[in-house]
Design a protein around this motif. Sequence first.
Motif, short mmCIF file in Angstrom:
data_model
loop_
_atom_site.label_atom_id
_atom_site.label_comp_id
_atom_site.label_asym_id
_atom_site.label_seq_id
_atom_site.Cartn_x
_atom_site.Cartn_y
_atom_site.Cartn_z
N SER A 1 55.50 71.02 -21.73
CA SER A 1 55.26 70.65 -23.12
C SER A 1 55.17 69.13 -23.21
O SER A 1 56.17 68.44 -23.03
CB SER A 1 56.39 71.18 -24.01
OG SER A 1 56.16 70.85 -25.36
N ARG B 1 54.46 66.63 -25.84
CA ARG B 1 54.27 66.51 -27.29
C ARG B 1 53.39 65.33 -27.64
O ARG B 1 53.61 64.21 -27.17
CB ARG B 1 55.62 66.37 -28.01
CG ARG B 1 55.47 66.41 -29.54
CD ARG B 1 56.82 66.35 -30.23
NE ARG B 1 57.39 65.02 -30.22
CZ ARG B 1 57.11 64.07 -31.13
NH1 ARG B 1 56.23 64.32 -32.08
NH2 ARG B 1 57.68 62.90 -31.05
N GLN C 1 54.34 70.65 -33.48
CA GLN C 1 54.32 69.73 -32.35
C GLN C 1 53.32 70.21 -31.30
O GLN C 1 53.63 71.01 -30.42
CB GLN C 1 55.73 69.59 -31.76
CG GLN C 1 56.71 69.00 -32.76
CD GLN C 1 58.07 68.72 -32.17
OE1 GLN C 1 58.35 69.04 -31.02
NE2 GLN C 1 58.95 68.13 -32.95
N SER D 1 50.97 70.22 -28.09
CA SER D 1 51.13 69.74 -26.72
C SER D 1 49.81 69.14 -26.24
O SER D 1 48.73 69.69 -26.47
CB SER D 1 51.54 70.86 -25.78
OG SER D 1 51.59 70.40 -24.44
N ARG E 1 56.71 74.18 -31.72
CA ARG E 1 56.29 73.38 -30.57
C ARG E 1 55.40 74.21 -29.66
O ARG E 1 55.75 75.34 -29.30
CB ARG E 1 57.51 72.88 -29.79
CG ARG E 1 57.17 71.87 -28.69
CD ARG E 1 58.42 71.37 -28.02
NE ARG E 1 58.10 70.36 -27.01
CZ ARG E 1 58.46 69.09 -27.08
NH1 ARG E 1 59.16 68.66 -28.12
NH2 ARG E 1 58.15 68.23 -26.13
N GLU E 2 54.24 73.64 -29.30
CA GLU E 2 53.37 74.30 -28.34
C GLU E 2 53.91 74.15 -26.93
O GLU E 2 54.40 73.08 -26.55
CB GLU E 2 51.96 73.69 -28.40
CG GLU E 2 51.13 74.13 -29.58
CD GLU E 2 49.71 73.63 -29.50
OE1 GLU E 2 48.90 74.09 -30.31
OE2 GLU E 2 49.41 72.78 -28.64
N VAL E 3 53.80 75.21 -26.15
CA VAL E 3 54.27 75.21 -24.77
C VAL E 3 53.15 75.76 -23.88
O VAL E 3 52.62 76.85 -24.14
CB VAL E 3 55.54 76.07 -24.61
CG1 VAL E 3 56.00 76.08 -23.15
CG2 VAL E 3 56.66 75.55 -25.50
N GLY F 1 57.34 67.22 -18.99
CA GLY F 1 57.69 67.17 -20.41
C GLY F 1 59.19 67.09 -20.60
O GLY F 1 59.82 66.10 -20.24
#
Length: 231
Positions: free
Chosen positions: A14, A16, A24, A26, A93-95, A129
């Motif tokens: 991730s 950010r 958020q 990525s 949050r993008e992962v 990340g």
Amino acid sequence: MLVLQISIKGYTASFRSPASMNYQESLPFPPPTTITGIIGAATGREYFEAQNYCRDLSFGVHIQENEGIAKDAWAIKKVKDGGRSIGKAVVIREVLYQPNIRLLIVGPETKLKEIKKAISDPCFPLSLGRDDEFITFIQSELETAERVERSVIHNTVVKGDLQGKINITALNEGSIPHFKTYWLNSEFDRDKRNPKARRPKNRSPYTYISEPVEYSGEAVDVSDTVFPLWR
């Protein structure tokens, strides 16, 4: 010329985007500060030492296809009323799932050999990340590369203004793909009040090239893969 090519895999990553808040996003690639952090962890240097160590190095990345993107909900503490109270907020949050990255390092031969040795037996755990997103596979090889003046690039990153550097229409029959540009910091300064804290500096545009285009900027060819270089 001699270069160091590093293959990296993990379960998740991730990166950010600094411009994202409640959602958020990525980055699709590791930013320069993350690359510096990986080199620092491998060689046993704290971040500011690693930053100085990397000043004479150039980088390039090529993103192999990730397995997918997940969205993770996080509860965070939020400062309100000028610091007088603390509330809570939920962010998404993008992962990246199972990232697969090829990293290229160009610099003095002695330093490339030192990094290669450190990668095989790192001083500290290596992550992508966040601290808990560990690298599960890493392999480095010293390779011979050739500088190229014009080339076809894709799934890679170009730093700076693209004007005059890429030719899209010749490869895409007039259709212009959308390339996203991220304004990222390549370095940090120490906070004057708190030497352990970091203040971002040297903000520059980094563009992810997701489709094949003709490119005329600084680049090297390694085993038929072209890496645009940046510092």
